[in-house]
Every structure is written in structure tokens, then in C-alpha cells.
Design a protein around this motif. Structure first.
Motif, PDB file in Angstrom:
ATOM      1  N   TYR A 135      43.510  38.438  48.698  1.00  0.00           N
ATOM      2  CA  TYR A 135      42.298  37.713  49.056  1.00  0.00           C
ATOM      3  C   TYR A 135      41.101  38.631  48.721  1.00  0.00           C
ATOM      4  N   LEU A 136      41.152  39.802  49.298  1.00  0.00           N
ATOM      5  CA  LEU A 136      39.948  40.755  49.115  1.00  0.00           C
ATOM      6  C   LEU A 136      39.739  41.071  47.607  1.00  0.00           C
ATOM      7  N   ALA A 137      40.875  41.278  46.735  1.00  0.00           N
ATOM      8  CA  ALA A 137      40.568  41.698  45.310  1.00  0.00           C
ATOM      9  C   ALA A 137      39.596  40.463  44.749  1.00  0.00           C
ATOM     10  N   ASN A 138      39.984  39.162  45.175  1.00  0.00           N
ATOM     11  CA  ASN A 138      39.329  38.195  44.669  1.00  0.00           C
ATOM     12  C   ASN A 138      37.678  37.977  45.113  1.00  0.00           C
ATOM     13  N   LEU A 139      37.202  38.778  45.859  1.00  0.00           N
ATOM     14  CA  LEU A 139      35.955  38.484  46.608  1.00  0.00           C
ATOM     15  C   LEU A 139      34.968  39.612  45.580  1.00  0.00           C
ATOM     16  N   PRO A 140      33.659  39.315  45.587  1.00  0.00           N
ATOM     17  CA  PRO A 140      32.885  40.091  44.546  1.00  0.00           C
ATOM     18  C   PRO A 140      32.650  41.404  45.307  1.00  0.00           C
ATOM     19  N   ASN A 141      32.486  42.468  44.547  1.00  0.00           N
ATOM     20  CA  ASN A 141      32.180  43.881  45.329  1.00  0.00           C
ATOM     21  C   ASN A 141      33.033  44.621  46.134  1.00  0.00           C
ATOM     22  N   TYR A 142      34.385  43.996  46.100  1.00  0.00           N
ATOM     23  CA  TYR A 142      35.648  44.480  46.710  1.00  0.00           C
ATOM     24  C   TYR A 142      36.591  45.211  45.690  1.00  0.00           C
ATOM     25  N   ASP A 143      36.645  46.740  45.830  1.00  0.00           N
ATOM     26  CA  ASP A 143      37.629  47.461  45.179  1.00  0.00           C
ATOM     27  C   ASP A 143      38.816  47.681  45.918  1.00  0.00           C
ATOM     28  N   VAL A 144      40.225  47.243  45.819  1.00  0.00           N
ATOM     29  CA  VAL A 144      41.135  47.381  46.515  1.00  0.00           C
ATOM     30  C   VAL A 144      42.287  48.101  46.113  1.00  0.00           C
ATOM     31  N   TYR A 145      42.863  49.066  46.855  1.00  0.00           N
ATOM     32  CA  TYR A 145      44.152  49.710  46.342  1.00  0.00           C
ATOM     33  C   TYR A 145      45.109  49.554  47.447  1.00  0.00           C
ATOM     34  N   ILE A 146      46.421  49.779  47.086  1.00  0.00           N
ATOM     35  CA  ILE A 146      47.496  49.969  48.022  1.00  0.00           C
ATOM     36  C   ILE A 146      48.224  51.470  47.487  1.00  0.00           C
ATOM     37  N   ILE A 147      48.526  52.234  48.602  1.00  0.00           N
ATOM     38  CA  ILE A 147      49.044  53.475  48.334  1.00  0.00           C
ATOM     39  C   ILE A 147      50.319  53.531  48.955  1.00  0.00           C
ATOM     40  N   THR A 148      51.321  53.592  48.245  1.00  0.00           N
ATOM     41  CA  THR A 148      52.774  53.583  48.721  1.00  0.00           C
ATOM     42  C   THR A 148      53.252  55.181  49.000  1.00  0.00           C
ATOM     43  N   SER A 149      54.194  55.207  49.925  1.00  0.00           N
ATOM     44  CA  SER A 149      54.858  56.512  49.719  1.00  0.00           C
ATOM     45  C   SER A 149      56.292  56.638  49.296  1.00  0.00           C
ATOM     46  N   GLY A 150      56.909  55.431  49.175  1.00  0.00           N
ATOM     47  CA  GLY A 150      58.284  55.643  48.583  1.00  0.00           C
ATOM     48  C   GLY A 150      58.745  54.241  47.824  1.00  0.00           C
ATOM     49  N   GLN A 151      57.699  53.926  46.861  1.00  0.00           N
ATOM     50  CA  GLN A 151      58.188  52.472  46.154  1.00  0.00           C
ATOM     51  C   GLN A 151      59.110  52.825  45.012  1.00  0.00           C
ATOM     52  N   ARG A 152      59.246  54.119  44.694  1.00  0.00           N
ATOM     53  CA  ARG A 152      60.475  54.520  43.538  1.00  0.00           C
ATOM     54  C   ARG A 152      60.583  53.507  42.393  1.00  0.00           C
ATOM     55  N   GLY A 153      59.267  53.251  41.901  1.00  0.00           N
ATOM     56  CA  GLY A 153      59.550  52.348  40.724  1.00  0.00           C
ATOM     57  C   GLY A 153      59.806  50.870  40.923  1.00  0.00           C
ATOM     58  N   ARG A 154      60.194  50.483  42.126  1.00  0.00           N
ATOM     59  CA  ARG A 154      60.551  49.139  41.994  1.00  0.00           C
ATOM     60  C   ARG A 154      59.367  48.169  42.120  1.00  0.00           C
ATOM     61  N   ALA A 155      59.729  46.978  41.887  1.00  0.00           N
ATOM     62  CA  ALA A 155      58.624  46.038  41.867  1.00  0.00           C
ATOM     63  C   ALA A 155      58.322  45.262  43.263  1.00  0.00           C
TER      64      ALA A 155
END
Length: 380
Positions: free
Chosen positions: A26-46
Motif C-alpha cells: 500500500y505504502l509503496a504505491n503512494l507518491p513520495n514513499y520509499d519503502v524497504y523490508i530488512i530481514t534477518s533470516g530470509q535465506r534466499g527463500r521467496a
């Protein structure tokens, strides 16, 4: 505005992961919003749920889930090393990205994120209740650990610029309330017109096969319900090892009226095909399954566990809230809904109306206001 969310991973089919991904999309589709997710243990999984290409995903490769077997002292040392590595890598990334706001999902960074002085405002959000550890009812030394961690959490949450809980009931349980806000989970597509016809003789439950969800009790209760209503089917969409639950179902000769199916991305099909939603959880935060069920116009019968059901279900309007230990009442109320089509459809209609309170547009506006509030505090 640059916003970063931190979480262990996005590969699990859990409610917290679903809520997070809905928000960042939702946030990423708003103007002027830059959004990140930082994970600690994704291990290459989708990711289990689809993340917008506009959201930047970064993994710190800490992998808390990879534990060393054997000597407890070695295991404790390994855990401490990973904790240090996590803090170091996250700190470096936050100084590099220079976000306006960093939001922790109350995972492994909760005790140190607020200490990182990168200039961002720190928000903590929790997707379970304050007493969730105590509600596990563990014994001995593990009980002492649960009591201590609950005490520690009370101290930690006060150090964040905002602490967001899911229910008013939970808010009242925390020691420090000065920085606490209540924002419900949102239901994506809450304005959709697709609802169940409530004509199929099918009931539904969804959840992990763990102590919290208490699916074993649901099987026992359905055994009683089926004595009067043998033509109704219960479907349990489950996450985790369901072998013991399947054996219990077979031992009670219920395998023709209780179906266990694995988790799926097409969960809406099960809601639409069902006529009633059931929940027997021992504790919750704010159950997404109840929000989704009422969004598809399903009446609900749930035990009044801590926390969530009483802030979703209006008793005798869109379902029934049952006293936690009253299994007889649970069976009776389910039977009433199965037997009375008029009541079932009245509850279903009320459920759909009530779901508008939890619409994505309504809930995300509350988050946007909170973001503006905390960033204005930073500049004043």
C-alpha cells in the motif's frame, strides 16, 4: 518519506507476514514513499505473499533458526554471536539508508533497534498480546523465563517513539501507556462485493497446528456438533505438522466430515465456499482470520480468548463470543447457526457491514497520520 520495516523473514504464511506485506504494498504505491523490508533470516527463500516490485528487500543473513545442537553453553554463545552480528549489520544498513522511520515487527531486533542513533524515528508494533508468553502455561524454569521476558518487554517498549498494539484490551495490560497507540489490522479489498452465499453445509477454521490455536479442541467439539448435523463438513486449513491431528480425526472416525488441507495463497476460495467460521484459540493478537471471515460475510463463533475476538465480533449480531471454558455453549451456538438459515444470513450480513471498520483505506490512514506525527516530533 523513507520507511523501513524489520522482520525475521517474509517466507512464512503467517498473519504478521501477511499484514506487513499488505502495508508495504500500500505504502509503496503512494507518491513520495520509499519503502524497504530488512530481514534477518530470509535465506534466499521467496516471500510467501507477493511483494510489490516497488518495495526494496534486504536480507542481513543472520539466520537465528540455524542453531547448534548439544552443549547449552555453546548454544548460548552461538546465539549471542548472531545477536551481535544482527545489531552490527542492521546498524550499518540504517546509517547507509538514512530512513525517516524504522518499524520493528517485535522480532529479534526489539531490544537494540531503539539504541541505533541513525536519525530515524523508531516505531515498534506487536502482533500478539502482552501476556502471550504467560498464556503458553509452561512449567519450571521455562515459566520463570516467560515471566522475566514479559517484565523485560514492559521496559523495552517504553524506549520507542511509538508502540502500536492491536487492541484496546491489550493496551490496558501494558505497564507504560504514554507512547502506546492502538491500530487494528486491515483487511485488504475490504470493499469487495464478494461474499459467501452461506448455503453450503461447510464450516471453516484456519491456523497453525500449535498449542496457541488449540485445533485439537475444535476436533472434539466438531465430534459433538456432528452428532446432530452429520451432513455438515469442517475444513481446517492448516500450517505445520498435522500428522497428530489427522490421527486424532481418524481415531474418532471423523475423516469423512473433517478435511485437513495445507495453507494456500487462494484462501479466499475457502471463505467463499463456507457458511460459518470457527475459532478455538487459547490466545491471539488480533486474528486476521476473523477479519477476513467477516469480510466474506461469514458468521463467527469464537472463544473469548485474549486478545481480539471481542473487538471483532459483536455478540448476537455477527456471531457469538463464548466464555473460554464453556465448551457446551460453543456446541449449542454453532448448532443454532447451522439449523437457522435466517439467523445465519442475518449474522453474515452484519459481519460484512462490520468489516468496513477494518478496511485497508481506513486503517492505513491511521498509519499515515502516525508517521506524520512522529516525524513532526523529530523536527520540533
Amino acid at each position: 518519506m523513507k520507511i523501513i520495516y524489520t522482520i525475521h523473514g517474509t517466507c512464512n504464511p503467517g498473519g504478521m507476514e501477511r499484514v506487513l506485506i499488505n502495508k508495504v504494498n500500500y505504502l509503496a504505491n503512494l507518491p513520495n514513499y520509499d519503502v524497504y523490508i530488512i530481514t534477518s533470516g530470509q535465506r534466499g527463500r521467496a516471500p510467501f505473499y507477493e511483494i510489490s516490485s516497488k518495495v526494496k528487500c534486504i536480507d542481513l543473513d543472520v539466520n537465528y533458526s540455524e542453531t547448534i545442537e548439544g552443549n547449552p553453553i555453546i548454544r548460548l554463545y552461538d546465539s549471542a554471536i548472531k545477536h551481535f552480528r544482527h545489531k552490527s549489520r542492521l546498524k550499518k544498513k540504517l546509517f547507509e539508508l538514512k530512513a525517516d522511520i524504522v518499524v520493528s515487527m517485535f522480532t529479534n531486533d526489539v531490544d537494540f533497534l531503539h539504541k541505533i542513533k541513525d536519525g530515524s524515528r523508531k516505531i515498534l508494533e506487536i502482533h500478539f498480546s502482552r501476556g502471550f508468553r504467560l498464556l503458553k502455561d509452561r512449567k519450571g524454569i521455562m515459566r520463570l523465563v516467560d515471566v522475566y521476558m514479559t517484565y523485560l518487554n514492559d521496559r523495552i517498549v517504553a524506549k520507542y517513539d511509538r508502540f502500536v498494539v492491536l487492541t484496546h484490551q491489550d493496551r490496558e495490560s501494558w505497564k507504560s501507556k504514554k507512547n502506546i497507540s492502538v491500530i487494528y489490522n486491515a483487511v485488504p479489498n475490504g470493499d469487495n462485493k464478494i461474499v459467501s452465499s452461506l448455503d453450503n453445509k461447510k464450516a471453516l477454521a484456519i491456523g497453525r497446528i500449535v498449542y496457541q490455536k488449540n485445533m485439537e479442541l475444535l476436533v472434539d467439539l466438531w465430534a459433538e456438533i456432528s452428532k446432530k448435523h452429520p451432513d455438515w463438513i469442517l475444513t481446517i486449513v492448516c500450517v505445520g505438522n498435522s500428522i497428530e491431528l489427522q490421527e486424532k480425526i481418524k481415531s474418532k472416525s471423523l475423516d469423512k466430515i473433517i478435511n485437513l488441507v495445507p495453507s494456500t495463497n487462494s484462501i479466499e476460495d475457502y471463505y467463499i465456499e463456507s457458511s460459518l467460521y470457527l475459532m478455538t484459540s487459547r490466545f491471539e493478537g488480533l486474528p486476521m482470520v476473523l477479519l477476513e471471515a467477516q469480510n466474506y460475510g461469514l458468521p463467527i463463533v469464537s472463544f473469548d480468548c485474549e486478545c481480539g475476538p471481542r473487538e471483532i465480533i459483536n455478540h448476537k449480531e455477527n456471531g457469538y463470543i463464548i466464555e473460554e471454558t464453556n465448551e457446551t455453549d460453543f456446541v449449542e451456538k454453532v448448532s443454532m447457526i447451522l439449523e437457522n438459515e435466517t439467523l445465519r444470513k442475518e449474522f453474515g450480513s452484519n459481519a460484512k457491514t462490520n468489516s468496513l471498520k477494518f478496511s485497508e483505506e481506513n486503517i492505513m490512514q491511521q498509519w499515515l497520520e502516525l508517521f506524520k506525527e512522529v516525524t513532526n516530533e523529530n523536527t520540533n
